[in-house]
Design a protein around this motif. Sequence first.
Motif, PDB file in Angstrom:
ATOM      1  N   GLY A  16       0.792  -1.222   0.000  1.00 53.33           N
ATOM      2  CA  GLY A  16       0.000   0.000   0.000  1.00 53.33           C
ATOM      3  C   GLY A  16       0.826   1.275   0.000  1.00 53.33           C
ATOM      4  N   LEU A  17       2.105   1.182  -0.363  1.00 56.49           N
ATOM      5  CA  LEU A  17       2.963   2.369  -0.364  1.00 56.49           C
ATOM      6  C   LEU A  17       2.461   3.404  -1.365  1.00 56.49           C
ATOM      7  CD1 LEU A  17       6.470   0.656  -0.233  1.00 56.49           C
ATOM      8  CD2 LEU A  17       5.281   1.833   1.615  1.00 56.49           C
ATOM      9  N   ARG A  18       2.756   4.678  -1.070  1.00 50.52           N
ATOM     10  CA  ARG A  18       2.291   5.760  -1.942  1.00 50.52           C
ATOM     11  C   ARG A  18       3.424   6.537  -2.609  1.00 50.52           C
ATOM     12  NH1 ARG A  18      -3.110   6.231  -2.766  1.00 50.52           N
ATOM     13  NH2 ARG A  18      -2.855   8.478  -2.844  1.00 50.52           N
ATOM     14  N   ASP A  19       4.691   6.282  -2.217  1.00 49.03           N
ATOM     15  CA  ASP A  19       5.769   7.047  -2.847  1.00 49.03           C
ATOM     16  C   ASP A  19       6.988   6.172  -3.125  1.00 49.03           C
ATOM     17  OD1 ASP A  19       7.996   7.723  -0.636  1.00 49.03           O
ATOM     18  OD2 ASP A  19       6.025   7.822   0.326  1.00 49.03           O
ATOM     19  N   LEU A  20       7.783   6.617  -4.098  1.00 46.37           N
ATOM     20  CA  LEU A  20       8.952   5.859  -4.540  1.00 46.37           C
ATOM     21  C   LEU A  20      10.035   5.753  -3.473  1.00 46.37           C
ATOM     22  CD1 LEU A  20       9.353   7.100  -8.217  1.00 46.37           C
ATOM     23  CD2 LEU A  20       8.625   4.832  -7.443  1.00 46.37           C
ATOM     24  N   ARG A  21      10.253   6.802  -2.721  1.00 46.49           N
ATOM     25  CA  ARG A  21      11.306   6.768  -1.698  1.00 46.49           C
ATOM     26  C   ARG A  21      11.034   5.665  -0.673  1.00 46.49           C
ATOM     27  NH1 ARG A  21      13.781  12.176   0.607  1.00 46.49           N
ATOM     28  NH2 ARG A  21      14.092  12.296  -1.616  1.00 46.49           N
ATOM     29  N   ALA A  22       9.781   5.534  -0.252  1.00 44.57           N
ATOM     30  CA  ALA A  22       9.421   4.480   0.697  1.00 44.57           C
ATOM     31  C   ALA A  22       9.583   3.100   0.051  1.00 44.57           C
ATOM     32  CB  ALA A  22       7.991   4.673   1.192  1.00 44.57           C
ATOM     33  N   ALA A  23       9.262   2.989  -1.231  1.00 43.57           N
ATOM     34  CA  ALA A  23       9.417   1.716  -1.940  1.00 43.57           C
ATOM     35  C   ALA A  23      10.897   1.354  -2.080  1.00 43.57           C
ATOM     36  CB  ALA A  23       8.740   1.791  -3.302  1.00 43.57           C
ATOM     37  N   ASP A  24      11.747   2.345  -2.380  1.00 43.79           N
ATOM     38  CA  ASP A  24      13.188   2.105  -2.446  1.00 43.79           C
ATOM     39  C   ASP A  24      13.692   1.572  -1.102  1.00 43.79           C
ATOM     40  OD1 ASP A  24      13.066   3.220  -4.981  1.00 43.79           O
ATOM     41  OD2 ASP A  24      14.576   4.754  -4.594  1.00 43.79           O
ATOM     42  N   HIS A  25      13.276   2.235  -0.029  1.00 43.58           N
ATOM     43  CA  HIS A  25      13.687   1.831   1.317  1.00 43.58           C
ATOM     44  C   HIS A  25      13.235   0.389   1.602  1.00 43.58           C
ATOM     45  CE1 HIS A  25      14.734   2.192   5.546  1.00 43.58           C
ATOM     46  NE2 HIS A  25      13.535   1.736   5.838  1.00 43.58           N
ATOM     47  N   LEU A  26      11.993   0.068   1.234  1.00 43.92           N
ATOM     48  CA  LEU A  26      11.480  -1.281   1.449  1.00 43.92           C
ATOM     49  C   LEU A  26      12.322  -2.310   0.690  1.00 43.92           C
ATOM     50  CD1 LEU A  26       9.406  -3.339   2.476  1.00 43.92           C
ATOM     51  CD2 LEU A  26       7.974  -2.737   0.496  1.00 43.92           C
ATOM     52  N   LEU A  27      12.659  -2.022  -0.557  1.00 45.83           N
ATOM     53  CA  LEU A  27      13.462  -2.974  -1.333  1.00 45.83           C
ATOM     54  C   LEU A  27      14.838  -3.194  -0.695  1.00 45.83           C
ATOM     55  CD1 LEU A  27      12.516  -1.995  -4.974  1.00 45.83           C
ATOM     56  CD2 LEU A  27      12.256  -4.260  -3.923  1.00 45.83           C
ATOM     57  N   HIS A  28      15.478  -2.135  -0.242  1.00 50.67           N
ATOM     58  CA  HIS A  28      16.786  -2.292   0.419  1.00 50.67           C
ATOM     59  C   HIS A  28      16.644  -3.079   1.723  1.00 50.67           C
ATOM     60  CE1 HIS A  28      19.367  -0.116  -2.283  1.00 50.67           C
ATOM     61  NE2 HIS A  28      18.482   0.855  -2.355  1.00 50.67           N
ATOM     62  N   GLU A  29      15.588  -2.820   2.455  1.00 53.79           N
ATOM     63  CA  GLU A  29      15.332  -3.556   3.695  1.00 53.79           C
ATOM     64  C   GLU A  29      15.117  -5.048   3.402  1.00 53.79           C
ATOM     65  OE1 GLU A  29      11.618  -3.861   6.739  1.00 53.79           O
ATOM     66  OE2 GLU A  29      12.185  -1.840   6.115  1.00 53.79           O
ATOM     67  N   LEU A  30      14.330  -5.345   2.361  1.00 55.76           N
ATOM     68  CA  LEU A  30      14.087  -6.740   1.999  1.00 55.76           C
ATOM     69  C   LEU A  30      15.368  -7.430   1.545  1.00 55.76           C
ATOM     70  CD1 LEU A  30      10.735  -6.407   0.006  1.00 55.76           C
ATOM     71  CD2 LEU A  30      11.039  -7.300   2.334  1.00 55.76           C
ATOM     72  N   ALA A  31      16.169  -6.742   0.743  1.00 57.99           N
ATOM     73  CA  ALA A  31      17.412  -7.337   0.241  1.00 57.99           C
ATOM     74  C   ALA A  31      18.332  -7.720   1.394  1.00 57.99           C
ATOM     75  CB  ALA A  31      18.118  -6.375  -0.708  1.00 57.99           C
ATOM     76  N   GLY A  32      18.418  -6.872   2.403  1.00 54.84           N
ATOM     77  CA  GLY A  32      19.261  -7.173   3.553  1.00 54.84           C
ATOM     78  C   GLY A  32      18.647  -8.199   4.477  1.00 54.84           C
ATOM     79  N   GLY A  33      17.379  -8.015   4.794  1.00 50.34           N
ATOM     80  CA  GLY A  33      16.710  -8.887   5.745  1.00 50.34           C
ATOM     81  C   GLY A  33      16.455 -10.295   5.250  1.00 50.34           C
ATOM     82  N   LEU A  34      16.260 -10.439   3.943  1.00 49.34           N
ATOM     83  CA  LEU A  34      15.983 -11.760   3.381  1.00 49.34           C
ATOM     84  C   LEU A  34      17.237 -12.419   2.810  1.00 49.34           C
ATOM     85  CD1 LEU A  34      12.663 -10.929   1.490  1.00 49.34           C
ATOM     86  CD2 LEU A  34      12.905 -12.192   3.650  1.00 49.34           C
ATOM     87  N   ALA A  35      18.368 -11.732   2.895  1.00 48.60           N
ATOM     88  CA  ALA A  35      19.630 -12.240   2.344  1.00 48.60           C
ATOM     89  C   ALA A  35      19.436 -12.696   0.900  1.00 48.60           C
ATOM     90  CB  ALA A  35      20.186 -13.363   3.212  1.00 48.60           C
ATOM     91  N   LEU A  36      18.895 -11.803   0.077  1.00 46.05           N
ATOM     92  CA  LEU A  36      18.635 -12.127  -1.324  1.00 46.05           C
ATOM     93  C   LEU A  36      19.942 -12.284  -2.090  1.00 46.05           C
ATOM     94  CD1 LEU A  36      15.725  -9.599  -1.975  1.00 46.05           C
ATOM     95  CD2 LEU A  36      15.546 -12.063  -1.546  1.00 46.05           C
ATOM     96  N   PRO A  37      19.970 -13.181  -3.070  1.00 41.45           N
ATOM     97  CA  PRO A  37      21.196 -13.358  -3.854  1.00 41.45           C
ATOM     98  C   PRO A  37      21.541 -12.094  -4.639  1.00 41.45           C
ATOM     99  CG  PRO A  37      19.430 -14.820  -4.631  1.00 41.45           C
ATOM    100  CD  PRO A  37      18.906 -14.067  -3.460  1.00 41.45           C
ATOM    101  N   GLU A  38      22.819 -11.933  -4.966  1.00 35.05           N
ATOM    102  CA  GLU A  38      23.287 -10.725  -5.654  1.00 35.05           C
ATOM    103  C   GLU A  38      22.665 -10.531  -7.027  1.00 35.05           C
ATOM    104  OE1 GLU A  38      27.503 -10.237  -5.729  1.00 35.05           O
ATOM    105  OE2 GLU A  38      27.696 -10.668  -3.599  1.00 35.05           O
ATOM    106  N   ASP A  39      22.200 -11.591  -7.660  1.00 37.06           N
ATOM    107  CA  ASP A  39      21.618 -11.453  -8.989  1.00 37.06           C
ATOM    108  C   ASP A  39      20.097 -11.284  -8.957  1.00 37.06           C
ATOM    109  OD1 ASP A  39      21.581 -14.072  -8.098  1.00 37.06           O
ATOM    110  OD2 ASP A  39      22.101 -14.962 -10.019  1.00 37.06           O
TER     111      ASP A  39
END
Length: 176
Positions: A16-39
Motif C-alpha cells: 500500500g505504499l504511496r511514494d517511490l522513496r518508501a518503496a526504495d527503502h522497502l526494497l533495500h530492507e528486503l534485500a538485507g533482511g531476506l539475504a537475497l542473492p546478488e543477482d
Amino acid sequence: MGPALVTPYALTLDTGLRDLRAADHLLHELAGGLALPEDTFGCTHLLRGDRPRVVVSLSLPAEPFLRTTRERLTAAGRGDVSPGLPDGAGRAVIYPGAPALTGTMTVAELIARSAIDRVTVLGTPEPPRPGTRVVTRDHVRPQWQDGALVLAATPALGGTLVPFEAPDPTPCCADH
C-alpha cells in the motif's frame, strides 16, 4: 540481462505504499533482511486506477529462492504477495552491480559493472559515447524498456551526464 524481467521466478509485494522513496527503502530492507542473492532484481511499479500506489517486485535467479522469499514475506505479514510481475516496465532499485555505481565513471564502465544494458540521453536521438563521464550521484535507477535495462540521463556541466532521476528531488510546491 533482459531475461530477469520475464523470469518465472518473480513475485510482487503490495504494502500500500504511496511514494517511490518508501518503496526504495522497502526494497533495500528486503534485500538485507531476506539475504537475497546478488543477482536479484528489485523493482518499483506504479499502479494506477481506483487505488494508486507503488508496489515492489523481486525477480530471483531460481525457484528455491522464490519459494523461500514468498514464505518469509507471507509469514512476516509484509503485505499482499502475488506471483509474477505487475508489468514489464519496472524501475530497478536492486540489480546486479548497483552498489558499484558510485562517483563518476564512463558510460562503458557503468554498463560493464552492472546489469544496465544501455544509457540514453533525454532530448538526443543518439546514444552517448562510451567514454562520456556519468556523475552517478550514488543514485542510479534504470527502467525496463522492451526487455532491456535502460538508464535515462541528462546532460550536465562539463560535458558529463547525470541520471535523470535525482536522489533528493524537491517536492512539488515545496515553497508554498
